[in-house]
Design a protein around this motif. Structure first.
Motif, PDB file in Angstrom:
ATOM      1  N   MET A 143      41.911  26.879  41.284  1.00 53.93           N
ATOM      2  CA  MET A 143      41.714  27.665  42.478  1.00 53.93           C
ATOM      3  C   MET A 143      40.442  28.322  42.584  1.00 53.93           C
ATOM      4  N   ILE A 144      39.711  28.560  41.589  1.00 62.03           N
ATOM      5  CA  ILE A 144      38.445  29.138  41.739  1.00 62.03           C
ATOM      6  C   ILE A 144      37.129  28.205  41.555  1.00 62.03           C
ATOM      7  N   ARG A 145      37.418  27.059  41.680  1.00 65.46           N
ATOM      8  CA  ARG A 145      36.334  26.009  41.214  1.00 65.46           C
ATOM      9  C   ARG A 145      35.352  25.958  42.366  1.00 65.46           C
ATOM     10  N   ASP A 146      35.618  26.024  43.657  1.00 63.08           N
ATOM     11  CA  ASP A 146      34.666  25.818  44.600  1.00 63.08           C
ATOM     12  C   ASP A 146      33.934  27.350  44.468  1.00 63.08           C
ATOM     13  N   VAL A 147      34.346  28.254  44.216  1.00 62.11           N
ATOM     14  CA  VAL A 147      33.796  29.664  44.034  1.00 62.11           C
ATOM     15  C   VAL A 147      32.553  29.542  42.844  1.00 62.11           C
ATOM     16  N   ILE A 148      33.002  29.002  41.860  1.00 63.33           N
ATOM     17  CA  ILE A 148      32.043  28.786  40.522  1.00 63.33           C
ATOM     18  C   ILE A 148      30.933  27.751  41.011  1.00 63.33           C
ATOM     19  N   ALA A 149      31.273  26.586  41.720  1.00 57.23           N
ATOM     20  CA  ALA A 149      30.329  25.494  42.261  1.00 57.23           C
ATOM     21  C   ALA A 149      29.360  25.911  43.177  1.00 57.23           C
ATOM     22  N   ASN A 150      30.042  26.640  44.174  1.00 56.43           N
ATOM     23  CA  ASN A 150      29.299  27.158  45.282  1.00 56.43           C
ATOM     24  C   ASN A 150      28.479  28.354  45.382  1.00 56.43           C
ATOM     25  N   VAL A 153      29.124  31.822  40.330  1.00 59.39           N
ATOM     26  CA  VAL A 153      29.921  33.078  39.745  1.00 59.39           C
ATOM     27  C   VAL A 153      31.195  32.409  39.186  1.00 59.39           C
ATOM     28  N   TYR A 154      31.500  32.852  38.014  1.00 58.21           N
ATOM     29  CA  TYR A 154      32.784  32.902  37.610  1.00 58.21           C
ATOM     30  C   TYR A 154      33.512  34.079  38.017  1.00 58.21           C
ATOM     31  N   PRO A 155      34.515  34.214  38.953  1.00 55.84           N
ATOM     32  CA  PRO A 155      34.921  35.531  39.655  1.00 55.84           C
ATOM     33  C   PRO A 155      36.312  36.192  39.119  1.00 55.84           C
ATOM     34  N   MET A 156      36.764  35.384  37.975  1.00 59.39           N
ATOM     35  CA  MET A 156      38.051  36.004  37.470  1.00 59.39           C
ATOM     36  C   MET A 156      37.741  37.330  36.763  1.00 59.39           C
ATOM     37  N   PRO A 157      38.284  38.483  36.800  1.00 57.07           N
ATOM     38  CA  PRO A 157      38.035  39.668  35.867  1.00 57.07           C
ATOM     39  C   PRO A 157      38.725  39.584  34.409  1.00 57.07           C
ATOM     40  N   ILE A 158      38.147  38.817  33.823  1.00 54.05           N
ATOM     41  CA  ILE A 158      38.727  38.579  32.334  1.00 54.05           C
ATOM     42  C   ILE A 158      38.193  39.552  31.338  1.00 54.05           C
ATOM     43  N   GLY A 159      37.056  40.245  31.379  1.00 52.14           N
ATOM     44  CA  GLY A 159      36.845  41.349  30.492  1.00 52.14           C
ATOM     45  C   GLY A 159      36.156  40.795  29.078  1.00 52.14           C
ATOM     46  N   SER A 160      35.765  41.729  28.121  1.00 52.87           N
ATOM     47  CA  SER A 160      35.182  41.351  26.901  1.00 52.87           C
ATOM     48  C   SER A 160      36.084  41.444  25.668  1.00 52.87           C
ATOM     49  N   LYS A 161      37.289  41.560  25.891  1.00 47.72           N
ATOM     50  CA  LYS A 161      38.309  41.464  24.876  1.00 47.72           C
ATOM     51  C   LYS A 161      38.716  40.056  24.506  1.00 47.72           C
ATOM     52  N   GLY A 162      38.892  39.092  25.541  1.00 46.50           N
ATOM     53  CA  GLY A 162      39.100  37.769  25.464  1.00 46.50           C
ATOM     54  C   GLY A 162      40.908  37.637  25.956  1.00 46.50           C
ATOM     55  N   VAL A 163      40.541  36.073  26.287  1.00 46.21           N
ATOM     56  CA  VAL A 163      41.971  35.750  26.778  1.00 46.21           C
ATOM     57  C   VAL A 163      42.035  34.322  26.273  1.00 46.21           C
ATOM     58  N   ALA A 164      43.231  34.232  25.613  1.00 46.87           N
ATOM     59  CA  ALA A 164      43.385  32.568  24.848  1.00 46.87           C
ATOM     60  C   ALA A 164      44.230  31.859  26.185  1.00 46.87           C
ATOM     61  N   MET A 165      43.201  31.399  26.812  1.00 48.22           N
ATOM     62  CA  MET A 165      43.886  30.628  27.930  1.00 48.22           C
ATOM     63  C   MET A 165      44.534  29.293  27.449  1.00 48.22           C
ATOM     64  N   ILE A 166      45.562  28.831  28.227  1.00 43.11           N
ATOM     65  CA  ILE A 166      46.190  27.557  27.366  1.00 43.11           C
ATOM     66  C   ILE A 166      46.448  26.420  28.570  1.00 43.11           C
ATOM     67  N   GLY A 216      25.570  22.239  34.275  1.00 43.11           N
ATOM     68  CA  GLY A 216      24.079  22.163  34.146  1.00 43.11           C
ATOM     69  C   GLY A 216      23.326  22.972  35.114  1.00 43.11           C
ATOM     70  N   ARG A 217      23.713  24.442  35.238  1.00 46.45           N
ATOM     71  CA  ARG A 217      22.961  25.449  35.973  1.00 46.45           C
ATOM     72  C   ARG A 217      23.602  26.610  35.855  1.00 46.45           C
ATOM     73  N   PRO A 218      22.691  27.602  35.695  1.00 41.51           N
ATOM     74  CA  PRO A 218      23.301  28.968  35.602  1.00 41.51           C
ATOM     75  C   PRO A 218      24.763  29.324  36.271  1.00 41.51           C
ATOM     76  N   ILE A 219      25.529  29.998  35.750  1.00 45.14           N
ATOM     77  CA  ILE A 219      26.827  30.545  36.167  1.00 45.14           C
ATOM     78  C   ILE A 219      27.156  31.798  35.864  1.00 45.14           C
ATOM     79  N   ALA A 220      27.077  32.883  36.800  1.00 43.02           N
ATOM     80  CA  ALA A 220      26.928  34.398  35.971  1.00 43.02           C
ATOM     81  C   ALA A 220      28.383  34.742  35.993  1.00 43.02           C
ATOM     82  N   TYR A 221      28.949  35.642  35.244  1.00 41.55           N
ATOM     83  CA  TYR A 221      30.240  36.206  35.330  1.00 41.55           C
ATOM     84  C   TYR A 221      30.310  37.500  36.031  1.00 41.55           C
TER      85      TYR A 221
END
Length: 289
Positions: A143-150, A153-166, A216-221
């Motif tokens: 759902m957020i692929r277009d935001v990342i690509a365009n 920015v990776y927009p999902m607030p994941i934080g610094s603790k970590g999430v074990a995505m499946i 192959g290009r910078p993506i920011a959190y």
């Protein structure tokens, strides 16, 4: 011996059906619109939903094992309780329930609290059950692929603790294994709870780095503030649901969604193969545009 799958047209449910068919199980699905249910001929299709008592009675008739998956909704708890009551009424005592990781801890998030309540009802009613508690579905990030690509920015607030995505394919395969195991058991198996997690526990910065490598290009959190995420979700879902997603993201930031010791090893052993990784997911989406 028939297994009823609810939520069968969704991302997880459809994979569950495929996995059950691969294991030669007899499968029935409950769907709102059979005309739109494109299932193989071997699948028995029953029309109805989880608030339609007559349809539930018909769908559960002759069923031995229930896969209960009900999506986030304002009446999700009512759906679950009615379905479980009708299942018991119809003599179904074997259940695999799709809950969520940390359901009993993230109690301020409505759908977590709902699933915790359903877990308690399953235990109190004496079902022979497997409770599946998946972490965040990595496939949600389609759902957020277009935001990342365009926007880079990776927009999902994941934080610094970590999430074990499946990956939903891993969820579905474990679900099918458990459904068949319970369905084929001669007696009443003990209930069990399984945490379903990905192979890597990733922070927001980790995810941005994976997308940087994949594209192959910078993506920011995008950072830990969930305000922008809530606004983005509200553009295509009800505002109450977008707010609920914000509450969930806030718990990712404050607590993380971290596996217990041995979770990854248990799942790998049960599947007999490695778990699908977020890195492979990002690479696949990057190639498909």
């Amino acid at each position: 011996m028939t297994i009823l799958v609810t939520g069968a047209t969704g991302r997880v449910g459809r994979h569950v059906v495929d996995q059950l068919l691969a294991r030669k199980a007899a499968v029935r699905v409950l769907v709102r619109d059979p005309a739109k249910a494109d299932f193989p001929a071997a699948v028995e299709v029953s029309k109805g939903d989880l608030l339609d008592v007559d349809a539930l009675r018909q769908a559960l008739k002759g069923v031995t094992t229930l896969f209960l998956l009900n999506a986030v909704a304002g009446d999700e708890f009512t759906q679950a309780l009615i379905t479980l009551n009708i299942a018991r009424e119809q003599g179904v005592n074997r259940v695999v329930y799709l809950s969520v990781l940390h359901a009993d801890h993230f109690v301020n998030v409505p759908h977590f609290a709902v699933k915790s309540g359903a877990e308690r009802m399953i235990a109190a009613m004496g079902f022979s059950a497997t409770i599946l508690r998946p972490a965040y579905f990595l496939d949600n990030d389609v759902m957020i692929r277009d935001v990342i690509a365009n926007y880079g920015v990776y927009p999902m607030p994941i934080g610094s603790k970590g999430v074990a995505m499946i990956d939903v394919r891993d969820i579905a395969e474990v679900a099918a294994i458990e459904l068949v195991r319970r369905d084929q058991a001669e007696g009443h198996l003990p209930s069990e709870t399984l945490n379903l997690v990905g192979p890597d526990t990733l922070t927001g910065e980790d995810l941005a780095a994976l997308w940087t490598e994949a594209l192959g290009r910078p993506i920011a959190y995008g950072g830990d503030d969930p305000s922008g995420f809530e606004a983005q979700m509200a553009s295509f879902m009800p505002k109450w649901m977008a707010y609920e997603m914000r509450l969930m993201a806030e718990r990712y930031v404050s607590d993380g969604m971290i596996p217990a010791d041995g979770d990854v090893e248990r799942l790998t052993k049960r599947l007999g193969r490695p778990l699908h990784s977020y890195k492979a997911f990002a690479e696949r989406l990057a190639k498909t545009g």
